[in-house]
Design an enzyme around this catalytic site. Structure first.
Site, PDB file in Angstrom:
ATOM      1  N   ASP A  39       0.821  -1.206   0.000  1.00  0.00           N
ATOM      2  CA  ASP A  39       0.000   0.000   0.000  1.00  0.00           C
ATOM      3  C   ASP A  39       0.855   1.256   0.000  1.00  0.00           C
ATOM      4  O   ASP A  39       1.412   1.649   1.017  1.00  0.00           O
ATOM      5  CB  ASP A  39      -0.919   0.001   1.223  1.00  0.00           C
TER       6      ASP A  39
ATOM      7  N   ASP B 257      -1.844   5.501  -5.801  1.00  0.00           N
ATOM      8  CA  ASP B 257      -2.069   4.626  -4.649  1.00  0.00           C
ATOM      9  C   ASP B 257      -2.225   3.168  -5.073  1.00  0.00           C
ATOM     10  O   ASP B 257      -3.177   2.813  -5.754  1.00  0.00           O
ATOM     11  CB  ASP B 257      -3.322   5.106  -3.906  1.00  0.00           C
TER      12      ASP B 257
END
Length: 450
Positions: free
Chosen positions: A91, A300
């Site tokens: 992440d 992201d």
């Protein structure tokens, strides 16, 4: 995944992370971190076909599929002494790396701190907990055992609580004693079936205590295949003759804290959007963060799809519908919103062979463009059918406003078959289109060092 509090962000179909306390002070003795290149396999974890229940697959007037995470990028490593194998979600939108540390009927994999001789809890009296928490949306606190207590929460309503600790992390041939992470012992998940497949999350943003920073690397890259659920993650700097020149766009930085601007995210400047080469008539100001910091653009890996602020999304949706007339039939159900934010869907015959005839969507950044075309434009809603047995596919751009978020987010679905480079030393993101399945083959993608 991205900061859910500072910028009210989402992770589409994937959970989002809130920036958490991880701040370095004086960890247990650690060895010098090697800066050689490290190559690791990256896996794409997908839900099984037909995961959507019959009740949710019906075409009722209240059919609004909730926001949830069901596709993640994962990497395997070991933690502790003796080593315990864990699988963690990659992440780039998070700082805190964390692991499930308490057994639960819904968890198939946990890390057991009591079995590790290298695990050390961080007390709330430590400078790590007392003075390095100024950037936390949810400040660290002191629990009943005088340990540093932290909380994380996600846009799908999932949340976790636990304590900060030091531990030895091993990834490939690299060992890093004294790595700070969150040892999470309780929480709530909106999608326990998917959470059961991983042990935790590895935070990779620009924060001082993100995993990539703690491991001592100033650059990392990944490449995600859209075909075989595989990919490759590379730490360090390496040049490959088969990789063409990268297009770079600089990080956007601000000098002062703003309530809705995540200063450690991979924030870049989106300047415009094209559909089949046509630049949409959207004012440049629509892409610039306002005085509160709302409106930044983040890259992201913890978010599946791409989300745009309302006015920009509406302009894109209108033009895309106009240019796809005659190519596919719009799925007409005003109450159907896939993943809570994707309200443009199509009825597609099961025998249709891809979407190469659909207009490409190009995201125009400062100094670079990213093109989204073909099968990356639409995503099948598993288990759901339209009239006549047609499958339902939804546009892979969503409306940030429907999720109450204040930013543009470029998700990993649109990063498929793109070499993504995050250069912390030069403050930029680089990308180039490439066959990521072939990249995995070239690099071995079996944890081999180059």
């Amino acid at each position: 995944m991205t900061n859910n509090n500072n910028i009210s962000l989402l992770t589409a179909i994937l959970f989002f992370s809130i920036l958490i306390p991880l701040f370095l002070s004086s960890p247990p003795s650690s060895s010098t971190v090697s800066t050689k290149t490290l190559v690791l396999p990256l896996k794409i974890q997908k839900p099984p076909i037909g995961f959507l229940s019959t009740s949710k697959a019906s075409n009722s007037s209240n059919n609004k599929l909730s926001f949830r995470h069901n596709v993640t990028l994962t990497v395997s490593l070991t933690v502790g002494s003796p080593p315990q194998s864990v699988t963690m979600v990659l992440d780039t939108g998070s700082e805190l790396s964390w692991l499930h540390c308490k057994k639960s009927p819904t968890l198939n994999s946990i890390y057991t701190p009591l079995s590790s001789s290298s695990y050390t809890s961080i007390p709330c009296s430590s400078p790590v907990c007392r003075t390095r928490t100024r950037d936390l949306p949810i400040p660290a606190s002191c629990d009943s055992r005088k340990l540093c207590h932290v909380s994380v929460s996600y846009a799908d309503a999932s949340s976790l609580v636990g304590n900060l600790a030091y531990e030895t992390f091993r990834i490939g041939s690299l060992t890093r004693p004294g790595t700070i992470f969150g040892c999470m012992d309780s929480g709530f998940s909106s999608n326990s079936d998917e959470d059961a497949k991983t042990t935790g999350l590895i935070g990779m943003n620009r924060g001082s205590l993100s995993f990539v920073t703690q491991m001592g690397f100033s650059k990392f890259s990944y490449c995600i295949s859209g075909q075989d659920s595989s990919g490759v993650l590379l730490f360090g700097d390496e040049k490959f003759s088969w990789l063409g020149p990268l297009n770079y766009t600089p990080f956007v930085k601000i000098s002062r804290p703003l309530p809705y601007f995540d200063r450690v995210a991979y924030s870049v400047q989106l300047e415009g959007i094209k559909v089949a080469g046509k630049l949409l008539p959207i004012p440049r100001s629509s892409f610039v963060p306002d005085h509160t910091g709302a409106g930044q653009t983040m890259v992201d890996s913890g978010t599946q799809f791409t989300f745009l602020l309302g006015p920009v999304y509406s302009a894109l949706k209108t033009e895309f519908v106009r240019q796809t007339r005659g190519l596919a039939t719009v799925f007409e159900d005003a109450n159907f919103v896939f993943q809570g934010a994707m309200d443009l869907c199509y009825r597609v015959p099961p025998n249709r062979k891809g979407f190469s005839d659909f207009p490409a969507v190009s995201l125009v950044f400062t100094g670079a463009e990213m093109s989204v075309s073909g099968d990356r434009l639409l995503y099948r809603v598993q288990g759901m059918t339209g009239k006549g047995g047609d499958w339902v596919y939804c546009f892979t751009f969503g409306n940030s406003d429907l999720l109450g978020i204040e930013a543009f987010v470029i998700g990993h679905h649109h990063q498929q078959n793109v070499w993504m480079e995050f250069d912390l030393a030069k403050s930029r993101v680089g990308f180039a289109e490439v066959r990521c399945d072939l990249v995995s083959q070239r690099l071995g993608a079996l944890g081999l060092n180059t």
